[in-house]
Design a protein around this motif. Structure first.
Motif, mmCIF file in Angstrom:
data_model
loop_
_atom_site.group_PDB
_atom_site.id
_atom_site.type_symbol
_atom_site.label_atom_id
_atom_site.label_comp_id
_atom_site.label_asym_id
_atom_site.label_seq_id
_atom_site.Cartn_x
_atom_site.Cartn_y
_atom_site.Cartn_z
ATOM 1 N N SER A 23 5.596 -2.937 4.458
ATOM 2 C CA SER A 23 3.922 -3.112 4.081
ATOM 3 C C SER A 23 3.996 -3.601 2.858
ATOM 4 N N ASP A 58 -9.152 -4.875 3.669
ATOM 5 C CA ASP A 58 -8.811 -3.601 4.729
ATOM 6 C C ASP A 58 -7.673 -4.221 4.871
ATOM 7 N N ARG A 59 -6.496 -4.824 4.779
ATOM 8 C CA ARG A 59 -5.063 -5.642 5.089
ATOM 9 C C ARG A 59 -4.472 -4.322 3.587
ATOM 10 N N THR A 90 1.166 2.433 2.110
ATOM 11 C CA THR A 90 1.972 3.287 2.658
ATOM 12 C C THR A 90 2.785 4.178 1.674
ATOM 13 N N ASP A 117 -5.791 -1.715 2.220
ATOM 14 C CA ASP A 117 -5.478 -0.563 2.395
ATOM 15 C C ASP A 117 -4.717 0.014 3.426
ATOM 16 N N SER A 118 -4.549 -0.747 4.852
ATOM 17 C CA SER A 118 -4.009 -0.466 5.215
ATOM 18 C C SER A 118 -2.342 -0.568 5.283
#
Length: 510
Positions: free
Chosen positions: A236, A216-217, A223, A219-220
Motif C-alpha cells: 500500500s 482515488d488510488r 491503509t 485513497d485506496s
C-alpha cells in the motif's frame, strides 16, 4: 528520521531537494514497535482517561475502516465521555460531550497538522512538499489560499466554474439516470482543478480524469500499514508513493510549461508564480489543496443533490430562489440563450449574501453527511480536557457525530431538515470546523456548491430513485463508517433527470 533504503527510488522520481531517505526496516524494529504498543507503562490516576478494554492490535483495523462504529463502541464499553487506546506506540484520546468539545476546539496546544500526519495519511506522500511541512510554509500556503478566494478572483472564476459545470453536465446525456456518488465528485473535481490549479490541466478533460484516478488510488492505498508504518515499504505504501509521484509529474509539468512559455494566464498557478513562490510551495499548494477541496466538496455535492432529489419541497424552494435571483439581478435579460451566461451575470455578492435557502441546504447537508473526526496532537505541555489529563505527544480526536447526530441538539438527527433552528451555543455546529481550525477554503466551496446546484435546478428536473426506478423508502442514509464519501450501499440510489423543457417527472415522496 527516515532510513536510507528507498532514496535511489525517490531520486529517480523527483529532484534531490524533494527526495526523502527511506529504507526497508528490520523485522526486529517492527516486533519492537508491536511489543511497545502492548506495554502498559503509563501511570494511571483519577485524571487519566479510561483505557479501552481491547488489545492494542484489535483497535487498528476498526479505527481506520469502521471508525464511526468503533468510537461509538468505545464510549459504550468504557461508559465514559472520554477514553483512550493505543495505535501501536501512539496514545489516542477520544473526547465527546459539551465540555470535552469546548476544550478540544479551544485548546491552543492541539495541532491539526501533526494530528492528520499520523492518524489520517490520505494525502500525497512527498515530504517537504505535501507533508512534514514547516510552520512557515504552512502559513504561506494558507495566505495564498486566502488570495485565491478574494472577491476579484472569485468574480473572474464565476463564468469559468459555470462553463465547466455546463460542459460536464451536458456530457451525461439526458434524459437519463446517474449515480450522484460518481458523477457529482467528478464534476466537483473538475471545478476544483479549475479554481486551484491552472488552465493547462483544467482544459484537458482526459488529464483531469487521470488526475482524479490517481487521487482515488491514494485513497485506496491509505491503509493502517501505510499510515502507522510510513517507513515500511508495504504494497500500500509503494502504491501511494507511485501515485504521489505521478501526481507530482502532472503538476510539475504544468508549472514548467507555464514558466518556460513566459505567457501569463489568469489562474491560481499564475498568482503563485507572480508572487515568486518557491517551486516546492507551488507544487505542494496545488497537490494538497486539490485533494482536500475536491474530496469534501464532492461528498457534500453528492449528498446535496441526493437530498434535493428525495425532498421535492426543498428542490422547489431552491429553484424558486435561483429564479428570483436571476430576476432581481436582471440576469434573465442577458441577450443569450446560454444558462451559463445568465447565471454568470449574477454578482458574486448576490450569490454569497442573498441565497438563504441554498445556505440552509448546504448547512444541513454538512451536518448530516460529513463523517469527519477532528484529529489533533498535543504539541505543548500536558493539558486537560474536561478534567482529564492529555500528555504531551498524545493524539486527541473528536468525532463530529457527537454533536451533529446528537438527538438533544438536533431532534431526529438523521432527518434532512434545513429549517432547523440555528444553534447558538459554542461549537454546536462544526460543519466548517471550529475554534482556531476552520475550513480555509469554505468560501470557494460554498460558491461551487451554489453555482452547480443552480445550474442543475434550472436545467433539469430530477428525482431520487432506487435500482428499480422507484422512490426509495426509506431514503438513503449516510454511512458514517465511510470516512471519505459517506456513501450509501452501492446501487441503492440514483438521480433520474430530464430537461425541464421536456416536461416534468415529479413524483410524490415516500
Amino acid at each position: 528520521m527516515y532510513p536510507l533504503g528507498l532514496l535511489p527510488l525517490l531520486q529517480a522520481w523527483i529532484p534531490d531537494y524533494a527526495a526523502v531517505k527511506l529504507s526497508i526496516a528490520l523485522p526486529g524494529i517492527i516486533l519492537l514497535a508491536l511489543l511497545w504498543s502492548l506495554a502498559e507503562n503509563q501511570e494511571e490516576d483519577d485524571t487519566t482517561p479510561t483505557a479501552l478494554p481491547l488489545s492494542g492490535l484489535s483497535t487498528i483495523w476498526p479505527f481506520f475502516k469502521s471508525r464511526f462504529d468503533f468510537l461509538a463502541r468505545g464510549f459504550q464499553l468504557t461508559g465514559r465521555s472520554i477514553f483512550q487506546f493505543n495505535l501501536l506506540q501512539n496514545t489516542v484520546v477520544v473526547v465527546s460531550g459539551e465540555s470535552g468539545r469546548n476544550d478540544f476546539f479551544s485548546c491552543r496546544g492541539l495541532d491539526i497538522n501533526e494530528g492528520f500526519k499520523v492518524l489520517s495519511g490520505a494525502i500525497p506522500m512527498l515530504p517537504g512538499i505535501t507533508s512534514d511541512l514547516q510552520a512557515r510554509r504552512i502559513a504561506l500556503i494558507h495566505k495564498r489560499l486566502a488570495a485565491a478566494q478574494n472577491s476579484d478572483r472569485l468574480t473572474r472564476l464565476l463564468p469559468q466554474i459555470l462553463g465547466d459545470a455546463e460542459r460536464v453536465i451536458c456530457s451525461w446525456g439526458y434524459p437519463g439516470t446517474i449515480d450522484p456518488f460518481s458523477h457529482m465528485p467528478a464534476l466537483l473535481f473538475q471545478t476544483t482543478v479549475r479554481s486551484l490549479s491552472c488552465h493547462e490541466i483544467a482544459d484537458d478533460a482526459a488529464l483531469v480524469a487521470r488526475l482524479r484516478k490517481l487521487y482515488d488510488r491514494l485513497d485506496s492505498s491509505t491503509t493502517p500499514a501505510s499510515v502507522l508504518l510510513p517507513w515500511f515499504p508495504s504494497p500500500s505504501m509503494l502504491s501511494k508513493l507511485y501515485a504521489s509521484k505521478q501526481v507530482y509529474d502532472i503538476v510539475n509539468g504544468a508549472i514548467n510549461a507555464r514558466v518556460q512559455s513566459g505567457v501569463s494566464r489568469d489562474d491560481t498557478l499564475q498568482m503563485l508564480v507572480d508572487h515568486g513562490d518557491d517551486k516546492l510551495v507551488i507544487v505542494g499548494f496545488i497537490m494538497g489543496l486539490l485533494v482536500a477541496g475536491a474530496r469534501s466538496t464532492g461528498t457534500t455535492a453528492s449528498w446535496m443533490t441526493t437530498c434535493l432529489g428525495g425532498h421535492p419541497e426543498w428542490k422547489h424552494k431552491a429553484r424558486a430562489e435561483v429564479r428570483a435571483l436571476l430576476s432581481d439581478c436582471s440576469a434573465g435579460n442577458v441577450a443569450s440563450s446560454s444558462l451559463k451566461e445568465q447565471l454568470a451575470a449574477i454578482p458574486l455578492e448576490a450569490w454569497e449574501d442573498h441565497t438563504p435557502v441554498l445556505d440552509k441546504i448546504i448547512r444541513e447537508t454538512l451536518r448530516l453527511a460529513q463523517p469527519h473526526t477532528a484529529m489533533r496532537r498535543n504539541v505543548g505541555p500536558e493539558t486537560y480536557i474536561n478534567g482529564m489529563r492529555i500528555p504531551s505527544g498524545a493524539y486527541v480526536v473528536y468525532p463530529f457525530s457527537d454533536v451533529h447526530l446528537n438527538s438533544t441538539l438536533y431532534p431526529d438527527p438523521w432527518r434532512f431538515d434545513p429549517d432547523r433552528s440555528d444553534r447558538v451555543a459554542p461549537y454546536e455546529y462544526v460543519g466548517w470546523g471550529g475554534g482556531k481550525t476552520v475550513c480555509l477554503g469554505q468560501r470557494l466551496a460554498k460558491l461551487q456548491l451554489k453555482l452547480i446546484a443552480a445550474m442543475l435546478l434550472l436545467k433539469f428536473d430530477f428525482i431520487l430513485v432506487d435500482v428499480n426506478g422507484r422512490t426509495p423508502n426509506p431514503l438513503p442514509r449516510p454511512n458514517w463508517n465511510d470516512t471519505l464519501t459517506c456513501k450509501p450501499p452501492i446501487g441503492s440510489c440514483y438521480l433520474q433527470f430530464q430537461s425541464i423543457s421536456e416536461g416534468k417527472i415529479e413524483k410524490d415522496g415516500p
